[in-house]
Design an enzyme around this catalytic site. Structure first.
Site, PDB file in Angstrom:
ATOM      1  N   HIS A 145     -23.840  -2.398 -29.440  1.00 44.44           N
ATOM      2  CA  HIS A 145     -23.889  -1.433 -28.341  1.00 44.44           C
ATOM      3  C   HIS A 145     -25.073  -1.748 -27.430  1.00 44.44           C
ATOM      4  CE1 HIS A 145     -20.905   1.394 -29.935  1.00 44.44           C
ATOM      5  NE2 HIS A 145     -21.448   1.223 -31.130  1.00 44.44           N
ATOM      6  N   CYS A 173     -17.559  -2.352 -30.719  1.00 46.90           N
ATOM      7  CA  CYS A 173     -17.545  -1.577 -31.962  1.00 46.90           C
ATOM      8  C   CYS A 173     -16.113  -1.203 -32.336  1.00 46.90           C
ATOM      9  CB  CYS A 173     -18.451  -0.359 -31.834  1.00 46.90           C
ATOM     10  SG  CYS A 173     -18.918   0.344 -33.432  1.00 46.90           S
TER      11      CYS A 173
END
Length: 548
Positions: free
Chosen positions: A463, A351
């Site tokens: 994630h 991310c």
């Protein structure tokens, strides 16, 4: 108490649910973990139990099945209760961005960035209607609500605009357990002092005291228990022991201090996570840290990174990507990472960390900071631009053939989620390591992430990749092969171990608390309260009590 005091009456839906609220003498006393334990205990007894926290401040967040964002602590509590996480369990989430500002997430969607003053002196009480609406929906589905407070209910400067502590307790007429962390020291004074700072009406809601994180012979604490009960007039419902290696996701980065203190163990592999000031979702690496051959160390300085001699460097997510990127540059970590990569150490970004690995990060709308654009670390040929809308979605992905170092990572059905405001464009064609096949309930054909040509560096927006047992073991085995170590078979079953962790936690707390007395308190409180009071936003707790 080990007696199972569940009965048919406890398992029958009543007109209003039974409630219990956990408040602390300060932050990080164990409210979240004890709430998780109670959710598990009541779930084991067959109750329809749900967790709730009106307002959470955390950088560790999660995306629900319907693409809404909530705090990680209530996710663990939901799992312990046998539920899928839902945003009604945490209707307000504050995600600090820096300079005393936070992104405010309401009912799972961001509504903007506010300063602490703007939030506490106006916005918070406006959101009380969202809190009560969420509670109303939960009350129609569950017979037991385990509620977590935040910080301390005795923070006088915040009480007037409180929507997470005593205002919730008053609204629900919920019995409160006040918790102190004895491992810190001063727990007796903290309990007595907190009660002294509450109004008489608030003190009446506190129905029991809990001493948490105790080490040693509990019988030696009896004089302190006798003193507390005599001084406060409140029963001490239990002394909960310190529990090592819980195996349950942490709520926020405050727990990194404990991880750093415990990271001096020596295992065959060392993975270094770069701990930036606005690190978020470090839970991405919890599964790696649980492996018997891998230690995860969190490093803040060049000296710490070099001393770790890591087998891989991990760049985590960030709530303020450009500021964290500048932090790496100012403190020499950019050069230290480059030095390690030049020496053959692989670099993986997730991310925000993935965004940093590109050529540039742009924020023209000042979504996260006042920086228009910041030069990236330059490992991947891409530019990321922050948009006005946040992307929050659960995904499922395949990894067809990620050519990592001298090995290949292959996996199907990797579960995860995306939560980012950046949109990434590539300046030249790249190899994408992950093929997203599902976004929420929609079947898709989307490629994610980027892999450097030499296979040493890769990044992704997904994630939770390392929660997949097969992918995680393949990743570690490639690192083992690089060091001349033999490969290992899959060592851990992440899902099964989490369930065992919840059961272990529940057993420990059930044995430490007087559950029979707690259930009697909850039952009496529910019987005494005929209705909930929809008081709406008010200026002070005194006015709230008068209105009632």
């Amino acid at each position: 108490m080990t007696e199972d005091i569940s009965n048919d009456e406890n398992k029958t839906m009543v007109a209003r649910p039974q409630t219990v609220m956990l408040m602390g003498t300060s932050s990080h006393v164990g409210k979240s973990i004890l709430a998780t334990a109670l959710c598990r205990i009541f779930h084991q007894w067959g109750r329809r139990v749900v967790p709730f926290k009106a307002q959470n401040m955390a950088l560790n967040s999660y995306v629900t099945k319907d693409g809404l964002e909530m705090g990680r602590a209530q996710v663990a509590q939901a799992e312990a209760a046998g539920l899928a996480p839902a945003v009604d369990m945490n209707p307000v989430l504050l995600k600090p961005t820096g300079n005393a500002c936070s992104q405010v997430v309401v009912d799972g969607r961001p509504i903007g960035n506010l300063s602490a003053k703007e939030y506490h002196k106006g916005k918070s009480v406006e959101l009380w209607q969202n809190v009560t609406a969420a509670l109303g929906r939960l009350a129609t589905q569950y017979d037991t609500i385990v509620i977590e407070g935040a910080g301390s209910p005795a923070e006088i400067n915040l009480k007037a605009d409180d929507i997470v502590n005593m205002r919730v307790a008053r609204y629900l007429h919920a019995p409160v357990l006040l918790i102190a962390d004895i491992d810190r020291g001063g727990s007796l004074a903290a309990l007595v002092g907190t009660l002294e700072l509450l109004t008489p009406e608030e003190r009446a809601l506190v129905r029991g005291l809990v001493i948490n994180k105790f080490r040693g012979d509990v019988t030696l604490l009896q004089p302190a228990v006798d003193f507390l009960e005599k001084k406060t007039g409140k029963p001490v419902l239990g002394i909960v022991p310190h529990i090592d290696d819980l195996g349950i996701d942490d709520e926020d980065s405050v727990s990194l201090e404990e991880k750093e203190a415990a990271s001096d163990m020596k295992k065959e592999l060392t993975l270094a996570v770069i701990e930036t000031p606005k690190i978020s979702n470090f839970t991405d690496f919890e599964a790696l840290a649980d492996e018997p051959d891998a230690q995860v160390v969190y490093v803040k300085t060049v000296a710490e990174l070099r001393a770790a001699k890591p087998d891989a460097i991990l760049l985590p997510g960030s709530k303020n990507t450009t500021q964290d990127l500048l932090h790496l540059r100012r403190h020499g970590l950019e050069g230290a990472i480059a030095e390690a990569v030049a020496g053959g150490t692989p670099l993986i970004g997730i991310c925000g960390g993935y965004q940093m690995m590109g050529e540039e990060v742009r924020d023209p709308l000042h979504t996260e900071s006042e920086n228009d654009a910041v030069r990236g670390l330059g490992y991947l040929p891409m530019v990321t631009t922050f948009a006005a809308e946040k992307r929050t979605v659960q995904v499922k992905a395949d990894c067809p053939a990620l050519e990592f170092l001298d090995g290949a990572l292959c996996a199907k059905g990797l579960p995860g989620y995306e939560i980012h405001m950046g949109r990434t464009d590539f300046t030249v064609p790249v190899r994408h390591p992950f093929h997203i096949t599902w976004q929420g309930a929609e079947r898709v054909n989307v490629w994610d992430g980027a892999l450097r040509d030499d296979g040493q560096c890769f990044g992704t927006y997904i994630h939770g990749l390392f929660d997949h047992d097969g992918f995680r073991r393949q990743f570690l085995n490639v690192l083992r092969h690089k060091k001349g170590l033999p490969e290992l078979p899959i060592q851990r079953n992440r899902r099964r171990e989490k369930e065992r962790a919840y059961d272990r936690l529940a057993e420990t707390v059930r044995n430490a608390l007087d559950m029979k007395q707690l259930c009697a308190i909850m039952k009496t409180a529910a019987a005494e309260c005929k209705e909930w009071h929809d008081d709406g936003p008010v200026d002070t707790m005194k006015e709230l009590l008068q209105n009632e």
